[in-house]
Design a protein around this motif. Structure first.
Motif, PDB file in Angstrom:
ATOM      1  N   LEU A 258       6.924  27.568  38.350  1.00 28.26           N
ATOM      2  CA  LEU A 258       7.541  26.241  38.429  1.00 28.26           C
ATOM      3  C   LEU A 258       6.538  25.190  38.867  1.00 28.26           C
ATOM      4  CD1 LEU A 258      10.082  24.526  38.236  1.00 28.26           C
ATOM      5  CD2 LEU A 258      10.624  25.152  40.609  1.00 28.26           C
ATOM      6  N   THR A 259       5.716  25.529  39.873  1.00 26.78           N
ATOM      7  CA  THR A 259       4.695  24.589  40.345  1.00 26.78           C
ATOM      8  C   THR A 259       3.704  24.260  39.240  1.00 26.78           C
ATOM      9  OG1 THR A 259       4.873  25.430  42.613  1.00 26.78           O
ATOM     10  CG2 THR A 259       2.856  24.240  42.031  1.00 26.78           C
ATOM     11  N   ALA A 260       3.310  25.281  38.485  1.00 29.60           N
ATOM     12  CA  ALA A 260       2.362  25.066  37.387  1.00 29.60           C
ATOM     13  C   ALA A 260       2.973  24.172  36.310  1.00 29.60           C
ATOM     14  CB  ALA A 260       1.952  26.405  36.785  1.00 29.60           C
ATOM     15  N   GLU A 261       4.269  24.364  36.023  1.00 37.28           N
ATOM     16  CA  GLU A 261       4.940  23.548  35.007  1.00 37.28           C
ATOM     17  C   GLU A 261       5.056  22.098  35.465  1.00 37.28           C
ATOM     18  OE1 GLU A 261       8.637  25.519  34.365  1.00 37.28           O
ATOM     19  OE2 GLU A 261       7.785  27.007  32.986  1.00 37.28           O
ATOM     20  N   ILE A 262       5.374  21.899  36.750  1.00 31.01           N
ATOM     21  CA  ILE A 262       5.485  20.534  37.292  1.00 31.01           C
ATOM     22  C   ILE A 262       4.137  19.827  37.234  1.00 31.01           C
ATOM     23  CG2 ILE A 262       5.882  19.201  39.391  1.00 31.01           C
ATOM     24  CD1 ILE A 262       8.026  21.273  40.144  1.00 31.01           C
ATOM     25  N   ARG A 263       3.077  20.545  37.620  1.00 31.48           N
ATOM     26  CA  ARG A 263       1.733  19.951  37.581  1.00 31.48           C
ATOM     27  C   ARG A 263       1.339  19.594  36.152  1.00 31.48           C
ATOM     28  NH1 ARG A 263      -1.466  24.007  41.788  1.00 31.48           N
ATOM     29  NH2 ARG A 263      -0.678  23.028  43.720  1.00 31.48           N
ATOM     30  N   LYS A 264       1.697  20.447  35.218  1.00 32.69           N
ATOM     31  CA  LYS A 264       1.383  20.189  33.817  1.00 32.69           C
ATOM     32  C   LYS A 264       2.089  18.932  33.328  1.00 32.69           C
ATOM     33  CE  LYS A 264       1.472  22.352  29.241  1.00 32.69           C
ATOM     34  NZ  LYS A 264       1.856  23.573  28.477  1.00 32.69           N
ATOM     35  N   GLU A 265       3.386  18.804  33.691  1.00 31.23           N
ATOM     36  CA  GLU A 265       4.149  17.628  33.292  1.00 31.23           C
ATOM     37  C   GLU A 265       3.574  16.358  33.917  1.00 31.23           C
ATOM     38  OE1 GLU A 265       8.231  18.277  34.218  1.00 31.23           O
ATOM     39  OE2 GLU A 265       8.471  19.890  32.747  1.00 31.23           O
ATOM     40  N   LEU A 266       3.180  16.447  35.203  1.00 29.08           N
ATOM     41  CA  LEU A 266       2.596  15.288  35.878  1.00 29.08           C
ATOM     42  C   LEU A 266       1.275  14.875  35.230  1.00 29.08           C
ATOM     43  CD1 LEU A 266       3.258  16.148  39.642  1.00 29.08           C
ATOM     44  CD2 LEU A 266       4.319  14.314  38.297  1.00 29.08           C
ATOM     45  N   ASN A 267       0.479  15.881  34.866  1.00 30.70           N
ATOM     46  CA  ASN A 267      -0.801  15.579  34.204  1.00 30.70           C
ATOM     47  C   ASN A 267      -0.580  14.896  32.865  1.00 30.70           C
ATOM     48  OD1 ASN A 267      -2.320  16.666  36.286  1.00 30.70           O
ATOM     49  ND2 ASN A 267      -2.444  18.701  35.343  1.00 30.70           N
ATOM     50  N   VAL A 268       0.448  15.367  32.136  1.00 29.67           N
ATOM     51  CA  VAL A 268       0.771  14.748  30.846  1.00 29.67           C
ATOM     52  C   VAL A 268       1.215  13.310  31.047  1.00 29.67           C
ATOM     53  CG1 VAL A 268       2.377  14.783  28.900  1.00 29.67           C
ATOM     54  CG2 VAL A 268       1.329  16.918  29.693  1.00 29.67           C
ATOM     55  N   GLU A 269       2.101  13.099  32.047  1.00 31.84           N
ATOM     56  CA  GLU A 269       2.595  11.744  32.335  1.00 31.84           C
ATOM     57  C   GLU A 269       1.470  10.817  32.767  1.00 31.84           C
ATOM     58  OE1 GLU A 269       5.653  12.174  35.212  1.00 31.84           O
ATOM     59  OE2 GLU A 269       7.087  13.071  33.816  1.00 31.84           O
ATOM     60  N   GLN A 270       0.570  11.319  33.609  1.00 31.00           N
ATOM     61  CA  GLN A 270      -0.556  10.513  34.062  1.00 31.00           C
ATOM     62  C   GLN A 270      -1.492  10.176  32.900  1.00 31.00           C
ATOM     63  OE1 GLN A 270      -2.244  12.865  37.203  1.00 31.00           O
ATOM     64  NE2 GLN A 270      -0.658  12.309  38.684  1.00 31.00           N
ATOM     65  N   GLY A 271      -1.665  11.149  32.016  1.00 29.65           N
ATOM     66  CA  GLY A 271      -2.500  10.911  30.846  1.00 29.65           C
ATOM     67  C   GLY A 271      -1.903   9.853  29.946  1.00 29.65           C
ATOM     68  N   GLU A 272      -0.590   9.923  29.735  1.00 26.34           N
ATOM     69  CA  GLU A 272       0.088   8.930  28.905  1.00 26.34           C
ATOM     70  C   GLU A 272       0.013   7.551  29.545  1.00 26.34           C
ATOM     71  OE1 GLU A 272       3.982  10.511  28.514  1.00 26.34           O
ATOM     72  OE2 GLU A 272       3.456  11.842  26.827  1.00 26.34           O
ATOM     73  N   SER A 273       0.141   7.529  30.892  1.00 20.62           N
ATOM     74  CA  SER A 273       0.072   6.248  31.615  1.00 20.62           C
ATOM     75  C   SER A 273      -1.306   5.612  31.463  1.00 20.62           C
ATOM     76  CB  SER A 273       0.389   6.477  33.091  1.00 20.62           C
ATOM     77  OG  SER A 273       0.285   5.274  33.827  1.00 20.62           O
ATOM     78  N   ARG A 274      -2.363   6.423  31.594  1.00 18.49           N
ATOM     79  CA  ARG A 274      -3.729   5.906  31.442  1.00 18.49           C
ATOM     80  C   ARG A 274      -3.963   5.405  30.027  1.00 18.49           C
ATOM     81  NH1 ARG A 274      -5.138  10.382  34.740  1.00 18.49           N
ATOM     82  NH2 ARG A 274      -5.660  11.581  32.866  1.00 18.49           N
ATOM     83  N   HIS A 275      -3.447   6.172  29.072  1.00 16.52           N
ATOM     84  CA  HIS A 275      -3.618   5.786  27.664  1.00 16.52           C
ATOM     85  C   HIS A 275      -2.920   4.468  27.395  1.00 16.52           C
ATOM     86  CE1 HIS A 275      -4.070   6.161  23.345  1.00 16.52           C
ATOM     87  NE2 HIS A 275      -2.758   5.933  23.213  1.00 16.52           N
ATOM     88  N   SER A 276      -1.714   4.310  27.967  1.00 15.43           N
ATOM     89  CA  SER A 276      -0.961   3.067  27.795  1.00 15.43           C
ATOM     90  C   SER A 276      -1.694   1.891  28.421  1.00 15.43           C
ATOM     91  CB  SER A 276       0.430   3.210  28.431  1.00 15.43           C
ATOM     92  OG  SER A 276       1.153   2.010  28.358  1.00 15.43           O
ATOM     93  N   SER A 277      -2.284   2.113  29.601  1.00 16.38           N
ATOM     94  CA  SER A 277      -3.020   1.060  30.301  1.00 16.38           C
ATOM     95  C   SER A 277      -4.262   0.660  29.523  1.00 16.38           C
ATOM     96  CB  SER A 277      -3.407   1.544  31.702  1.00 16.38           C
ATOM     97  OG  SER A 277      -4.191   0.586  32.368  1.00 16.38           O
ATOM     98  N   GLU A 278      -4.978   1.638  28.993  1.00 14.86           N
ATOM     99  CA  GLU A 278      -6.187   1.359  28.233  1.00 14.86           C
ATOM    100  C   GLU A 278      -5.857   0.618  26.950  1.00 14.86           C
ATOM    101  OE1 GLU A 278      -7.830   5.197  27.691  1.00 14.86           O
ATOM    102  OE2 GLU A 278      -8.572   5.369  29.764  1.00 14.86           O
ATOM    103  N   THR A 279      -4.769   0.980  26.323  1.00 17.27           N
ATOM    104  CA  THR A 279      -4.342   0.308  25.094  1.00 17.27           C
ATOM    105  C   THR A 279      -4.007  -1.139  25.379  1.00 17.27           C
ATOM    106  OG1 THR A 279      -3.441   2.385  24.245  1.00 17.27           O
ATOM    107  CG2 THR A 279      -2.678   0.349  23.195  1.00 17.27           C
ATOM    108  N   SER A 280      -3.324  -1.374  26.502  1.00 24.95           N
ATOM    109  CA  SER A 280      -2.943  -2.735  26.904  1.00 24.95           C
ATOM    110  C   SER A 280      -4.178  -3.592  27.176  1.00 24.95           C
ATOM    111  CB  SER A 280      -2.059  -2.684  28.143  1.00 24.95           C
ATOM    112  OG  SER A 280      -1.733  -3.968  28.597  1.00 24.95           O
TER     113      SER A 280
END
Length: 278
Positions: free
Chosen positions: A247-269
């Motif tokens: 469960l911890t590994a899955e949560i970390r994976k989801e957080l990493n994906v969300e953080q990656g998407e957030s950075r990508h969105s910021s860079e695009t902006s």
């Protein structure tokens, strides 16, 4: 939390009434007994059980170890055979502790590729093992010898008569006419009657234990049920820890994906053209 111990019965072979003493022993040992029959899927039991108790019952049909029926074969229950054999295989694969009594010991052995004597009197000079059901089960009817390097020796040590450093002995009841012949893969014989008949088997790794006598009627044998309960608690804790890690590994994976998407969105902006200067 008390570990759930699955006790397998068969309504059509009379084992339901015979499991009451086992239920009592599991409770005394600190476990939570739950009764299942072959009407459910073995995998469903593995999903909920912390430990498994296979109890006495009819003969295991010899088809499961490559033989035709002997004239001395008695009552059989092929459906229960198939169910319990599959259950043992799944338990071994997933690390669920298993304790087999009487027939239960035979099922463990056959499930792991072993064979049985269809009748103990195939063994030359066999002593009496098949005492009638009218015999009081709390009576101790013959001796057994236990290897000192075995798990069962450690479990029962306080109640054994110890001779030297290699083995010990005690008295047990006896109500069986079949016995282990060739020992299954990953198992070792650790207890013997005076005629050489195997009275207990155990796994070389993990908690898999089978005994030929009826320990539920002998107070000193409560330690066997306690050992099952303790092994089941340990397995439950290990399974919980594994689930937490997953469960911890899955949560970390989801957080990493969300953080990656957030950075990508910021860079695009940041890269968008300034329309105010156009």
């Amino acid at each position: 939390m008390k570990p759930l111990i699955a006790i397998i019965v068969s309504p059509w072979s009379g084992s339901l009434s015979g499991c009451q003493q086992h239920i009592k022993r599991v409770i005394e040992a600190g476990g939570l007994p739950a009764v299942f029959d072959p009407g459910v899927e073995p995998r469903d039991i593995i999903e909920v059980a912390d430990g498994i108790l296979l109890i006495e019952g009819p003969d295991v049909h010899p088809r499961f170890y490559g033989e035709d029926p002997s004239p001395n074969l008695r009552e059989v229950d092929v459906l229960r055979d198939e169910f319990e054999i599959e259950l043992v295989k799944l338990a071994v694969k997933t690390g669920v502790p298993v304790f087999g009594v009487g027939r239960g010991m035979h099922v463990i052995n056959v499930a792991l590729g072993g064979t049985l004597y269809q009748d103990i009197y195939e063994i030359p000079k066999a002593i009496k093992h098949d005492w009638p059901k009218t015999t009081r089960p709390e009576q101790r009817l013959h001796t057994i010898r236990i290897k000192a390097d075995s798990n069962i020796y450690s479990i029962l040590r306080e109640s054994l008569n110890i001779e030297g450093t290699n083995e010990a002995w005690t008295w047990v009841n006896s109500f069986h006419h079949q016995a282990v012949k060739r020992v299954g893969e990953g198992l070792r014989p650790v207890v013997f009657a005076v005629d050489g008949l195997i009275e207990a088997i155990e796994a070389k790794d993990g908690f898999i234990l089978g005994v030929q006598w009826q320990p539920e009627y002998l107070p000193e044998m409560l330690q066997l049920y306690r050992a099952l309960v303790e092994a089941s608690i340990k397995r439950h804790e290990e399974a919980d820890e594994m689930r937490k890690r997953v469960l911890t590994a899955e949560i970390r994976k989801e957080l990493n994906v969300e953080q990656g998407e957030s950075r990508h969105s910021s860079e695009t902006s940041d890269n968008l053209p300034d329309t105010n200067q156009m």
